[in-house]
Design a protein around this motif. Structure first.
Motif, short mmCIF file in Angstrom:
data_model
loop_
_atom_site.label_atom_id
_atom_site.label_comp_id
_atom_site.label_asym_id
_atom_site.label_seq_id
_atom_site.Cartn_x
_atom_site.Cartn_y
_atom_site.Cartn_z
N VAL A 292 61.22 56.59 13.03
CA VAL A 292 62.59 56.08 13.05
C VAL A 292 63.52 57.15 12.46
N LYS A 293 64.61 57.44 13.15
CA LYS A 293 65.61 58.39 12.62
C LYS A 293 67.01 57.86 12.89
N PRO A 294 67.97 58.15 11.97
CA PRO A 294 69.34 57.66 12.18
C PRO A 294 70.16 58.56 13.11
N TYR A 295 71.00 57.94 13.93
CA TYR A 295 71.92 58.67 14.82
C TYR A 295 73.24 57.90 14.90
N THR A 296 74.32 58.65 15.10
CA THR A 296 75.65 58.06 15.10
C THR A 296 76.18 57.97 16.53
N PRO A 297 76.39 56.78 17.06
CA PRO A 297 76.92 56.69 18.43
C PRO A 297 78.30 57.33 18.55
N PHE B 152 74.95 59.00 22.53
CA PHE B 152 74.61 59.80 21.34
C PHE B 152 74.70 61.28 21.68
N LEU B 153 75.20 62.06 20.74
CA LEU B 153 75.11 63.53 20.81
C LEU B 153 73.96 63.91 19.88
N ILE B 154 72.90 64.46 20.44
CA ILE B 154 71.72 64.74 19.61
C ILE B 154 71.26 66.18 19.80
N LYS B 155 71.06 66.84 18.66
CA LYS B 155 70.56 68.22 18.69
C LYS B 155 69.03 68.18 18.72
N ILE B 156 68.46 68.97 19.61
CA ILE B 156 67.00 69.01 19.72
C ILE B 156 66.49 70.18 18.87
N GLY C 120 60.99 70.02 15.40
CA GLY C 120 61.24 68.73 14.77
C GLY C 120 60.22 67.69 15.19
N LEU C 121 60.19 66.59 14.45
CA LEU C 121 59.24 65.51 14.72
C LEU C 121 59.75 64.61 15.86
N PHE C 122 61.00 64.19 15.75
CA PHE C 122 61.52 63.13 16.62
C PHE C 122 62.22 63.66 17.86
N THR C 123 63.12 64.66 17.66
CA THR C 123 63.99 65.05 18.78
C THR C 123 63.25 65.65 19.99
N PRO C 124 62.15 66.42 19.81
CA PRO C 124 61.45 66.87 21.01
C PRO C 124 60.92 65.70 21.86
N PHE D 278 79.50 66.44 13.24
CA PHE D 278 80.67 66.12 14.06
C PHE D 278 80.59 64.69 14.62
N THR D 279 79.37 64.15 14.77
CA THR D 279 79.24 62.87 15.52
C THR D 279 80.05 61.71 14.94
N PRO D 280 80.09 61.48 13.62
CA PRO D 280 80.91 60.33 13.16
C PRO D 280 82.40 60.55 13.41
P1 FAD Z 1 62.71 67.10 11.64
O1 FAD Z 1 61.24 66.95 11.83
O2 FAD Z 1 63.37 66.27 10.62
O3 FAD Z 1 63.07 68.63 11.43
C1 FAD Z 1 64.42 69.14 11.56
C2 FAD Z 1 64.40 70.66 11.44
O4 FAD Z 1 64.00 71.03 10.14
C3 FAD Z 1 63.43 71.35 12.39
O5 FAD Z 1 63.97 72.58 12.80
C4 FAD Z 1 62.21 71.55 11.53
O6 FAD Z 1 61.45 72.63 11.97
C5 FAD Z 1 62.84 71.81 10.20
N1 FAD Z 1 62.01 71.35 9.09
C6 FAD Z 1 61.38 70.17 8.98
N2 FAD Z 1 60.74 70.09 7.80
C7 FAD Z 1 60.97 71.26 7.18
C8 FAD Z 1 60.60 71.80 5.93
N3 FAD Z 1 59.82 71.10 5.08
N4 FAD Z 1 61.05 73.02 5.60
C9 FAD Z 1 61.83 73.72 6.44
N5 FAD Z 1 62.21 73.28 7.63
C10 FAD Z 1 61.79 72.06 8.00
N6 FAD Z 1 71.50 64.14 14.39
C11 FAD Z 1 72.06 64.31 15.61
O7 FAD Z 1 71.66 65.22 16.36
N7 FAD Z 1 73.04 63.45 16.05
C12 FAD Z 1 73.51 62.43 15.28
O8 FAD Z 1 74.39 61.67 15.72
C13 FAD Z 1 72.93 62.24 13.98
N8 FAD Z 1 73.36 61.23 13.17
C14 FAD Z 1 72.81 61.10 11.91
C15 FAD Z 1 73.26 60.08 11.07
C16 FAD Z 1 72.76 59.96 9.79
C17 FAD Z 1 73.25 58.85 8.89
C18 FAD Z 1 71.80 60.90 9.32
C19 FAD Z 1 71.25 60.81 7.93
C20 FAD Z 1 71.31 61.88 10.16
C21 FAD Z 1 71.81 62.00 11.46
N9 FAD Z 1 71.32 62.97 12.34
C22 FAD Z 1 71.91 63.14 13.58
C23 FAD Z 1 70.11 63.76 12.01
C24 FAD Z 1 68.83 63.03 12.55
O9 FAD Z 1 68.66 61.81 11.87
C25 FAD Z 1 67.54 63.83 12.36
O10 FAD Z 1 67.44 64.24 11.04
C26 FAD Z 1 67.47 65.03 13.29
O11 FAD Z 1 67.58 64.60 14.65
C27 FAD Z 1 66.17 65.83 13.12
O12 FAD Z 1 65.08 65.02 13.41
P2 FAD Z 1 63.68 65.59 13.88
O13 FAD Z 1 62.64 64.57 13.54
O14 FAD Z 1 63.72 66.06 15.31
O15 FAD Z 1 63.49 66.90 13.03
#
Ligand code: FAD
Ligand code: NAD
Length: 326
Positions: free
Chosen positions: A128-133, A155-159, A163-167, A207-209
């Motif tokens: 589960v991860k948070p995102y802002t519509p 949603f605007l989401i950066k890949i 990362g764990l979730f976005t891929p 930027f999303t909010p």
């Molecule tokens: P993660 O697995 O969390 O990793 C992110 C990056 O960090 C990767 O490049 C990874 O390699 C690196 N990384 C991970 N762990 C480590 C470590 N221990 N040391 C160094 N580097 C590390 N995102 C958006 O794109 N759009 C939104 O609208 C948005 N809204 C959000 C709203 C809220 C309230 C919050 C808190 C966050 C929001 N985010 C948003 C961010 C989103 O929730 C995720 O954190 C983001 O998408 C990354 O998730 P992930 O699982 O793909 O990456």
């Protein structure tokens, strides 16, 4: 026949009634409140269960009706519904605009400044991860629909490749599903009341909010004189919706945008660096000495924390700053 439960918190609960014809069940909730808006009500219908949540002044009133069955389960925590991926569009080299469709029997309108949680099962584990519509564009006229007919959530989401979730999200095909939670967050549009200057400090997807906020403020706050966005990114290629933002400065004279790059190519002749007292004091010019201001800030945690510290040093008060965090 319906059996039902009414979960409630708070001092007094709204009463409700229902009546039924051959084709329709109507549920009436008597809130005795004048300021109920469409985003105060979330309705879902899944299988045999009908769920209506009404949010009134920090309290949530939940009606859960199971047709023909007693109600089971835990009603605390977030409620998720399955939404279908309708489209996915590149916005920058690593950021995409995702459009999901709500189930036909769901009414859900995410309030301005709030986020939801997206849930996917990745190798047998729910993540589960948070995102802002956002709205589908910065330039579409701001419209809170008069009828509960908003079927899409954007949603605007950066890949992040590592990362764990976005891929996983990026691998979804059109027609695939993701779970979307109820909204959360503490931004209130009442913070806009009588507002004259709105300053937005955003870094990367922080930027999303700002998207809905910007749209809402420019459309609904007559006292507003100036809206300025300072948008921090690494390079020009990372700037989300740059052309929309530039177009908006022509469309609405109250709006201005400034881009600040932390890793520009040498030809960049705009602002450079990270958030700093110098950048902020130059940017945060009130339209008049005593104007009512609000500064909204969102981005990576160190950016937001440093930004808030500098804002306090520049004598902006707590009430004049809203930071978006988890
Ligand atoms: P993660 O697995 O969390 O990793 C992110 C990056 O960090 C990767 O490049 C990874 O390699 C690196 N990384 C991970 N762990 C480590 C470590 N221990 N040391 C160094 N580097 C590390 N995102 C958006 O794109 N759009 C939104 O609208 C948005 N809204 C959000 C709203 C809220 C309230 C919050 C808190 C966050 C929001 N985010 C948003 C961010 C989103 O929730 C995720 O954190 C983001 O998408 C990354 O998730 P992930 O699982 O793909 O990456
Ligand atoms: P990024 O790595 O592309 O960085 C964008 C800019 O942020 C940089 O150019 C720099 O100016 C600034 N920055 C980055 N790291 C910094 C640091 N250590 N100190 C000072 N400034 C720094 O950003 P991104 O990958 O798009 O990440 C955006 C962040 O915003 C994520 O952490 C995400 O969780 C967060 N976010 C939060 C919310 C929210 O809380 N509501 C909403 C959306 C995004």
């Amino acid at each position: 026949q319906a059996t039902d439960t009414l979960a409630r918190e708070g001092p007094s609960s709204p009463s409700y009634d229902w009546f039924q014809t051959d084709s329709l069940v109507t549920i009436v909730v008597y809130t005795k409140q004048k300021d109920i808006t469409l985003d105060s009500v979330i309705v879902d219908h899944q299988d045999d269960s009908f769920r209506a949540e009404t949010i009134i002044k920090d309290y949530s009133y939940l009606i859960n009706i199971e047709l023909s069955h007693a109600v089971q389960g835990d009603f605390s925590g977030l409620f998720y519904r399955q939404c279908q991926l309708i489209s996915k569009e590149d916005v920058t080299h690593d950021t995409r605009l995702f459009c999901f469709m709500l189930p036909p029997s769901t009414h859900l309108q995410v309030p301005i400044g709030q986020h939801v949680y997206l849930k996917l099962t990745i190798t047998d584990t729910e993540i589960v991860k948070p995102y802002t519509p956002v709205s589908d564009s910065l330039l579409s006229e701001f419209k809170e629909p008069a009828l509960p007919n908003n079927k899409y959530i954007y949603f605007l989401i950066k890949i992040y490749p590592a990362g764990l979730f976005t891929p996983e999200l990026d691998h979804l095909q059109i027609g695939d599903f993701v779970f979307v939670s109820n909204p959360e967050g503490n931004f209130k549009t009442s913070q806009f009341q009588e507002l004259e200057d709105l300053f937005l400090l955003a870094a990367g997807t922080g930027f999303t909010p700002m998207v809905k906020l910007l749209n809402y403020a420019l459309t609904n706050i007559p006292s507003l004189r100036k809206v300025k966005l300072m948008f921090f990114n690494k390079t020009e290629d990372d700037i989300i919706w740059r052309s929309h933002l530039e177009e908006l400065t022509f469309k609405d004279k109250r709006f201005d945008v400034e881009f600040v790059l932390s890793a520009p190519i040498s030809e960049w002749n705009g602002k450079q660096g990270h958030v700093s007292p110098a950048l902020l004091s130059e940017f945060l010019k009130r339209s008049s000495d005593k104007s009512k201001v609000l500064i909204c800030i969102c981005g990576p945690t160190p950016f937001t924390e440093q930004g808030i510290k500098f804002l306090h040093e520049l004598n902006f008060s707590k009430d004049e700053i809203h930071s978006f965090t988890a």
